[in-house]
Design a protein around this motif. Structure first.
Motif, mmCIF file in Angstrom:
data_model
loop_
_atom_site.group_PDB
_atom_site.id
_atom_site.type_symbol
_atom_site.label_atom_id
_atom_site.label_comp_id
_atom_site.label_asym_id
_atom_site.label_seq_id
_atom_site.Cartn_x
_atom_site.Cartn_y
_atom_site.Cartn_z
ATOM 1 N N MET A 1 0.944 -1.151 -0.006
ATOM 2 C CA MET A 1 0.001 0.098 0.167
ATOM 3 C C MET A 1 0.943 1.185 -0.028
ATOM 4 O O MET A 1 1.886 1.212 0.840
ATOM 5 N N THR A 2 0.681 2.147 -0.847
ATOM 6 C CA THR A 2 1.226 3.569 -0.869
ATOM 7 C C THR A 2 1.224 4.136 0.283
ATOM 8 O O THR A 2 0.355 4.407 0.910
ATOM 9 N N PRO A 3 2.440 4.584 1.088
ATOM 10 C CA PRO A 3 2.104 5.512 2.253
ATOM 11 C C PRO A 3 1.535 6.756 2.043
ATOM 12 O O PRO A 3 1.959 7.383 0.812
ATOM 13 N N ALA A 4 1.054 7.265 3.054
ATOM 14 C CA ALA A 4 0.661 8.734 2.896
ATOM 15 C C ALA A 4 1.841 9.609 2.871
ATOM 16 O O ALA A 4 1.530 10.733 2.028
ATOM 17 N N LEU A 5 2.825 9.274 3.550
ATOM 18 C CA LEU A 5 3.919 10.187 3.546
ATOM 19 C C LEU A 5 5.030 9.259 3.436
ATOM 20 O O LEU A 5 5.342 8.659 4.362
ATOM 21 N N SER A 6 6.112 9.538 2.573
ATOM 22 C CA SER A 6 7.209 8.743 2.476
ATOM 23 C C SER A 6 8.440 9.977 2.283
ATOM 24 O O SER A 6 8.438 10.703 1.246
ATOM 25 N N ILE A 7 9.299 9.856 3.312
ATOM 26 C CA ILE A 7 10.452 10.893 2.994
ATOM 27 C C ILE A 7 11.685 9.866 3.060
ATOM 28 O O ILE A 7 11.928 9.243 4.016
ATOM 29 N N SER A 8 12.549 10.444 2.289
ATOM 30 C CA SER A 8 13.690 9.600 2.081
ATOM 31 C C SER A 8 14.984 10.313 1.837
ATOM 32 O O SER A 8 15.144 11.184 1.033
ATOM 33 N N THR B 1 11.077 22.289 9.987
ATOM 34 C CA THR B 1 11.785 22.512 8.713
ATOM 35 C C THR B 1 11.480 21.223 7.797
ATOM 36 O O THR B 1 11.152 21.235 6.728
ATOM 37 N N THR B 2 11.457 19.969 8.395
ATOM 38 C CA THR B 2 10.822 18.936 7.753
ATOM 39 C C THR B 2 9.635 19.147 7.031
ATOM 40 O O THR B 2 9.194 18.681 5.833
ATOM 41 N N ILE B 3 8.579 19.405 8.070
ATOM 42 C CA ILE B 3 7.369 19.986 7.640
ATOM 43 C C ILE B 3 7.306 21.020 6.495
ATOM 44 O O ILE B 3 6.495 20.819 5.791
ATOM 45 N N HIS B 4 8.274 21.931 6.664
ATOM 46 C CA HIS B 4 8.083 22.918 5.519
ATOM 47 C C HIS B 4 8.604 22.343 4.334
ATOM 48 O O HIS B 4 7.919 22.942 3.175
ATOM 49 N N CYS B 5 9.520 21.448 4.126
ATOM 50 C CA CYS B 5 9.777 21.134 2.912
ATOM 51 C C CYS B 5 8.718 20.077 2.630
ATOM 52 O O CYS B 5 8.455 20.119 1.121
ATOM 53 N N VAL B 6 7.950 19.455 3.384
ATOM 54 C CA VAL B 6 6.885 18.522 2.858
ATOM 55 C C VAL B 6 5.972 19.352 2.258
ATOM 56 O O VAL B 6 4.969 19.120 1.159
ATOM 57 N N THR B 7 5.615 20.531 2.756
ATOM 58 C CA THR B 7 4.458 21.347 2.358
ATOM 59 C C THR B 7 4.656 22.435 1.335
ATOM 60 O O THR B 7 4.063 23.194 0.971
ATOM 61 N N GLY B 8 6.037 22.838 1.141
ATOM 62 C CA GLY B 8 6.429 23.723 0.151
ATOM 63 C C GLY B 8 6.876 24.931 0.557
ATOM 64 O O GLY B 8 7.298 25.940 -0.260
ATOM 65 N N ILE B 9 6.862 25.119 1.876
ATOM 66 C CA ILE B 9 7.304 26.285 2.397
ATOM 67 C C ILE B 9 8.822 26.493 2.676
ATOM 68 O O ILE B 9 9.562 27.589 2.117
ATOM 69 N N ALA B 10 9.596 25.555 2.380
ATOM 70 C CA ALA B 10 11.022 25.367 2.296
ATOM 71 C C ALA B 10 11.225 24.249 1.212
ATOM 72 O O ALA B 10 10.587 23.581 0.693
ATOM 73 N N GLU B 11 12.329 24.659 0.476
ATOM 74 C CA GLU B 11 12.928 23.544 -0.615
ATOM 75 C C GLU B 11 13.944 22.814 -0.197
ATOM 76 O O GLU B 11 14.827 23.337 0.461
ATOM 77 N N PRO B 12 13.692 21.581 -0.280
ATOM 78 C CA PRO B 12 14.854 20.657 0.094
ATOM 79 C C PRO B 12 16.045 20.744 -0.484
ATOM 80 O O PRO B 12 15.966 20.841 -1.829
ATOM 81 N N THR B 13 17.143 20.401 0.157
ATOM 82 C CA THR B 13 18.457 20.347 -0.494
ATOM 83 C C THR B 13 18.679 19.088 -1.167
ATOM 84 O O THR B 13 19.229 19.099 -2.356
ATOM 85 N N SER B 14 18.421 18.046 -0.603
ATOM 86 C CA SER B 14 18.388 16.905 -1.279
ATOM 87 C C SER B 14 17.366 15.894 -0.743
ATOM 88 O O SER B 14 16.690 16.326 0.652
ATOM 89 N N GLY B 15 17.097 14.638 -1.279
ATOM 90 C CA GLY B 15 16.245 13.839 -0.777
ATOM 91 C C GLY B 15 14.907 13.805 -1.515
ATOM 92 O O GLY B 15 14.952 14.750 -2.410
ATOM 93 N N LYS B 16 14.016 12.889 -1.015
ATOM 94 C CA LYS B 16 12.716 12.657 -1.961
ATOM 95 C C LYS B 16 11.700 12.578 -0.944
ATOM 96 O O LYS B 16 11.657 12.058 -0.010
ATOM 97 N N ILE B 17 10.609 13.504 -1.417
ATOM 98 C CA ILE B 17 9.367 13.272 -0.356
ATOM 99 C C ILE B 17 8.254 12.878 -1.521
ATOM 100 O O ILE B 17 8.123 13.460 -2.386
ATOM 101 N N GLU B 18 7.310 11.906 -0.854
ATOM 102 C CA GLU B 18 6.157 11.545 -1.853
ATOM 103 C C GLU B 18 5.068 11.854 -0.744
ATOM 104 O O GLU B 18 4.987 11.286 0.232
ATOM 105 N N ILE B 19 3.944 12.296 -1.370
ATOM 106 C CA ILE B 19 2.494 12.542 -0.596
ATOM 107 C C ILE B 19 1.738 11.416 -1.404
ATOM 108 O O ILE B 19 1.382 11.648 -2.671
ATOM 109 N N PHE B 20 1.225 10.422 -0.740
ATOM 110 C CA PHE B 20 0.460 9.145 -1.400
ATOM 111 C C PHE B 20 1.135 8.848 -2.833
ATOM 112 O O PHE B 20 0.519 8.807 -3.765
#
Lengths: 249, 255
Positions: free
Chosen positions: A1-8, A46-65
């Motif tokens: 099942m696809t996770p709701a939030l995946s941060i890598s 900061t993690t939350i800001h990267c997930v929601t678009g308030i901050a730009e991640p330097t690297s890594g991957k974020i997936e919402i569903f």
């Protein structure tokens, strides 16, 4: 099942070189009530800001569903509702305007916006205050407005960054009840809080971050089951002195 | 994903609501300023000056007065909107929403054009009251109002994103907009200047804006056909590209 939030392997370095997030990886299944804990400056917001678009991640991957939060940011953002730690609001606008405008940004039609705005203002006891300007409201009322704003578009993933900070006991209980209801309806919730009692009461899974890394992750029962409960687990994971740990041998 | 029309319209609604909170600042102040200019140049000074190109002096200066106020209205609308939203952080409402950069920019600029147009209509009506308003070419007139307000709306966005404090926000008005518009041919033709000074007018972009709208209103145009329009379109492309780049990089917006 696809996770709701995946941060890598999320990393965030600010322009002046401050490393706010060193390396965070998380996976939150759909329908979960997830506690995200850590001391001030640990990298939670900061993690939350990267997930929601308030901050730009330097690297890594974020997936919402399963949707890339950077490449397909518009699709991803439709699924998220954010209740931020600070009041990022037009202070001269009224609660009704603030909630209605947010629905508009998310593309909701006027009739649906009105229906949801009425429901949320009623639910959070904001009807008597709906025409006052935001700056005239008390801290607790302001908190209710930003919470109603986060929920206007009925998001599948709700991110609450210390939603009960400065809120009285009564509202806290109203809020807990509402969050439990929407979680039971299938909404995924990510909660950060400094009130461990709140996390113990609401969350099933918990991750503890410190210095930009996840230092412990597991079920609430696992963490709260040891001596000293969740507070002990938290202090040990964040490197607190053993003699500061209540209940520790 | 298609255009988020409701989101775009909501940005406009919010900005219009913000604008209506300060009607004196947004409309009454420029109208009073324009009225004083019209009174001084129409009734006090104008009567002592010979006609220019067959037009009364007030008819000659009215397009410049109109353009000065449109430039100020456009710049102040976008710069203050962006800066205020950053200052109290409600720009984050837009950042977390499913809005494209184009929708964010288009929303801001729509309100800029609206405010500049309402300001301009008010000044035109004052001109009519003093018997000085006329429009020779409506398409050209609309082109100049929309394009110049968009140019200064874009410039306002850049300054609003760049500014770190209110001091920096006001600097362009004090050191750039007011001086350049004053020497941009509001009160005189290029031919009235000594020959060695004329390059200042030709190097001043405000001259082309004022001259353009004057051509559309009374037919007095000192530049070769198409030059002002071409330069304005070029400015639109350059400033539009800069704003697009700033949004896509998150400059002044994202952490």
């Amino acid at each position: 099942m696809t996770p709701a939030l995946s941060i890598s392997h999320l990393r965030k370095v600010y322009r002046r070189g401050t490393v706010a997030v060193e390396d965070i990886s998380l996976s939150i299944p759909e329908g979960e009530f997830f506690g995200f804990l850590g001391p001030n400056g640990a990298g939670k917001s900061t993690t939350i800001h990267c997930v929601t678009g308030i901050a730009e991640p330097t690297s890594g991957k974020i997936e919402i569903f399963g949707i890339d939060a950077v490449k397909d940011y518009r699709e991803a953002r439709r699924l998220i509702g954010l209740c931020p730690q600070e009041f990022n609001v037009d202070i001269f606008a009224t609660p009704r305007q603030i909630v209605d405008w947010m629905g508009g940004y998310f593309g909701m039609r006027a009739a649906l916006r009105k229906e949801r705005t009425d429901m949320l203002l009623e639910r959070f006891d904001l009807i008597p205050h709906q025409k006052k300007s935001f700056r005239e409201l008390s801290g607790g009322l302001k908190r209710r407005v930003v919470l109603a704003r986060a929920l206007i578009h009925d998001p599948k993933l709700i991110i609450l960054d210390e939603p009960t900070a400065g809120v009285d006991v009564e509202l806290r209980r109203v809020l807990w009840k509402y969050l439990q209801e929407i979680n039971a309806d299938g909404r995924t919730i990510l909660l950060t809080s400094h009130y461990l009692e709140e996390v113990e009461r609401l969350c099933r899974q918990v991750a503890i971050v410190n210095k930009g890394r996840v230092v412990r992750e597991g079920t609430k029962d696992e963490m709260a089951g040891g001596p000293g409960g969740l507070e002990n687990a938290y202090l040990v994971a964040t490197g607190a002195e053993p003699d500061h740990v209540p209940g520790a041998a | 994903m298609g255009i988020n029309w409701i989101g775009l319209y909501t940005i406009i609604r919010r900005e219009v609501s913000r604008m209506w909170r300060v009607p004196v600042q947004a409309f009454v102040a420029p109208w009073i300023s324009a009225l004083l200019f019209i009174f001084i140049f129409g009734s006090v000074v104008g009567g002592r000056i010979a006609t220019i190109g067959g037009h009364r002096y007030l008819e000659f200066v009215l397009p410049g007065i109109l353009m000065m106020n449109i430039v100020n209205a456009a710049f102040l609308q976008s710069s203050s909107a962006i800066y205020f939203s950053r200052f109290v952080r409600f720009v984050e409402e837009i950042l977390v929403a499913p809005l494209s950069y184009a929708e964010m920019i288009a929303g801001s600029l729509s309100v800029v054009v609206l405010r500049a147009s309402v300001t301009g209509v008010g000044i035109l009506l004052m001109g009519i009251a003093f018997g000085a308003s006329s429009i020779e070419s409506w398409p050209l007139f609309i082109f100049w109002i929309v394009s110049v307000s968009t140019v200064f709306g874009l410039l306002g966005i850049i300054v609003g994103l760049w500014s770190k404090n209110f001091e920096q926000l006001n600097m362009p008005v004090v050191f750039f907009l007011t001086p350049l518009s004053m020497v941009g041919g509001v009160f005189n033709t290029v031919a009235m200047l000594p020959e060695w000074l004329r390059w200042i007018a030709w190097a001043n972009p405000f001259f082309y804006f004022i001259n353009g709208v004057r051509g559309a209103m009374i037919g007095v145009d000192e530049t070769p056909p198409g030059l002002g329009e071409g330069l304005t379109l070029l400015l639109l492309v350059v400033l539009g590209g800069t704003v697009w780049r700033m949004y896509s990089k998150g400059y002044g917006l994202r952490e």
